[in-house]
Motif scaffolding. Structure first.
Motif, PDB file in Angstrom:
ATOM      1  N   UNK A  95       0.842  -1.197   0.000  1.00 49.78           N
ATOM      2  CA  UNK A  95       0.000   0.000   0.000  1.00 49.78           C
ATOM      3  C   UNK A  95       0.878   1.247   0.000  1.00 49.78           C
ATOM      4  N   UNK A  96       0.324   2.349  -0.506  1.00 53.41           N
ATOM      5  CA  UNK A  96       1.072   3.606  -0.540  1.00 53.41           C
ATOM      6  C   UNK A  96       0.179   4.739  -0.058  1.00 53.41           C
ATOM      7  N   UNK A  97       0.795   5.865   0.236  1.00 51.96           N
ATOM      8  CA  UNK A  97       0.049   7.063   0.617  1.00 51.96           C
ATOM      9  C   UNK A  97      -0.324   7.097   2.089  1.00 51.96           C
ATOM     10  N   UNK A  98      -1.231   8.009   2.419  1.00 53.72           N
ATOM     11  CA  UNK A  98      -1.608   8.242   3.812  1.00 53.72           C
ATOM     12  C   UNK A  98      -2.217   6.997   4.451  1.00 53.72           C
ATOM     13  N   UNK A  99      -2.989   6.228   3.703  1.00 51.23           N
ATOM     14  CA  UNK A  99      -3.625   5.025   4.239  1.00 51.23           C
ATOM     15  C   UNK A  99      -2.757   3.776   4.089  1.00 51.23           C
ATOM     16  N   UNK A 100      -1.475   3.958   3.857  1.00 52.93           N
ATOM     17  CA  UNK A 100      -0.596   2.803   3.701  1.00 52.93           C
ATOM     18  C   UNK A 100      -0.341   2.149   5.048  1.00 52.93           C
ATOM     19  N   UNK A 101       0.048   0.880   4.992  1.00 52.12           N
ATOM     20  CA  UNK A 101       0.372   0.125   6.196  1.00 52.12           C
ATOM     21  C   UNK A 101       1.541   0.773   6.928  1.00 52.12           C
ATOM     22  N   UNK A 102       2.541   1.225   6.189  1.00 47.84           N
ATOM     23  CA  UNK A 102       3.704   1.875   6.784  1.00 47.84           C
ATOM     24  C   UNK A 102       3.291   3.123   7.563  1.00 47.84           C
ATOM     25  N   UNK A 103       2.436   3.940   6.975  1.00 47.57           N
ATOM     26  CA  UNK A 103       1.975   5.147   7.664  1.00 47.57           C
ATOM     27  C   UNK A 103       1.134   4.809   8.892  1.00 47.57           C
ATOM     28  N   UNK A 104       0.298   3.766   8.763  1.00 51.99           N
ATOM     29  CA  UNK A 104      -0.495   3.381   9.922  1.00 51.99           C
ATOM     30  C   UNK A 104       0.407   2.915  11.053  1.00 51.99           C
ATOM     31  N   UNK A 105       1.419   2.093  10.750  1.00 45.96           N
ATOM     32  CA  UNK A 105       2.339   1.636  11.798  1.00 45.96           C
ATOM     33  C   UNK A 105       2.974   2.839  12.486  1.00 45.96           C
ATOM     34  N   UNK A 106       3.410   3.808  11.697  1.00 46.47           N
ATOM     35  CA  UNK A 106       4.005   5.015  12.294  1.00 46.47           C
ATOM     36  C   UNK A 106       3.003   5.719  13.208  1.00 46.47           C
ATOM     37  N   UNK A 107       1.806   5.983  12.697  1.00 50.35           N
ATOM     38  CA  UNK A 107       0.818   6.727  13.494  1.00 50.35           C
ATOM     39  C   UNK A 107       0.442   5.975  14.770  1.00 50.35           C
ATOM     40  N   UNK A 108       0.240   4.660  14.659  1.00 54.15           N
ATOM     41  CA  UNK A 108      -0.201   3.903  15.822  1.00 54.15           C
ATOM     42  C   UNK A 108       0.916   3.737  16.843  1.00 54.15           C
ATOM     43  N   UNK A 109       2.140   3.455  16.383  1.00 52.62           N
ATOM     44  CA  UNK A 109       3.230   3.324  17.345  1.00 52.62           C
ATOM     45  C   UNK A 109       3.531   4.666  18.008  1.00 52.62           C
TER      46      UNK A 109
END
Length: 194
Positions: A95-109
């Motif tokens: 996934x890419x962009x704001x809803x990407x898995x990488x971004x979610x991991x950052x926001x949640x951690x």
């Protein structure tokens, strides 16, 4: 019942990840895999991205609440070991962009890491301290991806990598996740999931 239903949907989504790429998975496929109605699905999730995010929440929350998780180093180790032992996560990194898995991991951690530290310190983070946590969480999300993909750090176990990461943190961030902190986090998670 709501917690069971949400987990059932997430578990079905993970089973699909073993067979399909993330982009090819549809809500309809999740419905068929879990035998839940569209109404039930949308009661808990807006889209498949929400289900992907809920999967990481479950992984992270389980690690925090585990009695063996005594500090942030233990938390890092648990997350890295889970990433390496669950290659289906690799597909979510497509996934890419704001809803990407990488971004979610950052926001949640960042959200939960800040909460852990503030709970242990019994005060809010300063702006500079918040910057420190954000920096580690941003880098940490990329490390989770690389551990999951097996691209780098193959010679390090999750525990060894966690120890190295913990060494880079300032001593003040070596907070204990004791029973009192864990109880407050458990209550936060319970209220969030209610």
């Amino acid at each position: 019942m709501p917690t069971w239903t949400k987990r059932h949907i997430v578990d079905g989504f993970v089973r699909l990840l073993h067979m399909h790429s993330y982009p090819s998975i549809t809500v309809e496929m999740i419905l068929a895999q879990t035998d839940v109605s569209k109404t039930t699905f949308y009661r808990y999730f807006r889209n498949k991205s929400d289900v992907m995010d809920a999967y990481f929440q479950q992984v992270y929350d389980a690690a925090i609440l585990d009695e063996g998780c005594r500090d942030l180093e233990d938390l890092f180790a648990a997350i890295l070991e889970k990433a390496r032992s669950n290659p289906e996560q690799y597909r979510m990194f497509e996934t890419t962009g704001y809803n990407s898995y990488l971004q979610f991991i950052y926001r949640y951690t960042f959200s939960m890491g800040s909460r852990i530290i503030e709970t242990a310190w019994k005060r809010s983070l300063s702006e500079a301290e918040s910057l420190h946590v954000a920096f580690f969480c941003a880098g940490g999300s990329h490390i989770v991806e690389e551990f999951c993909r097996g691209q780098n750090y193959r010679g390090l176990s999750g525990r060894q990598a966690a120890a190295e990461i913990a060494q880079m943190m300032g001593d003040e961030y070596h907070v204990a996740i004791d029973d009192a902190v864990r109880a407050q986090l458990r209550e936060h998670i319970r209220r969030r999931d209610a």
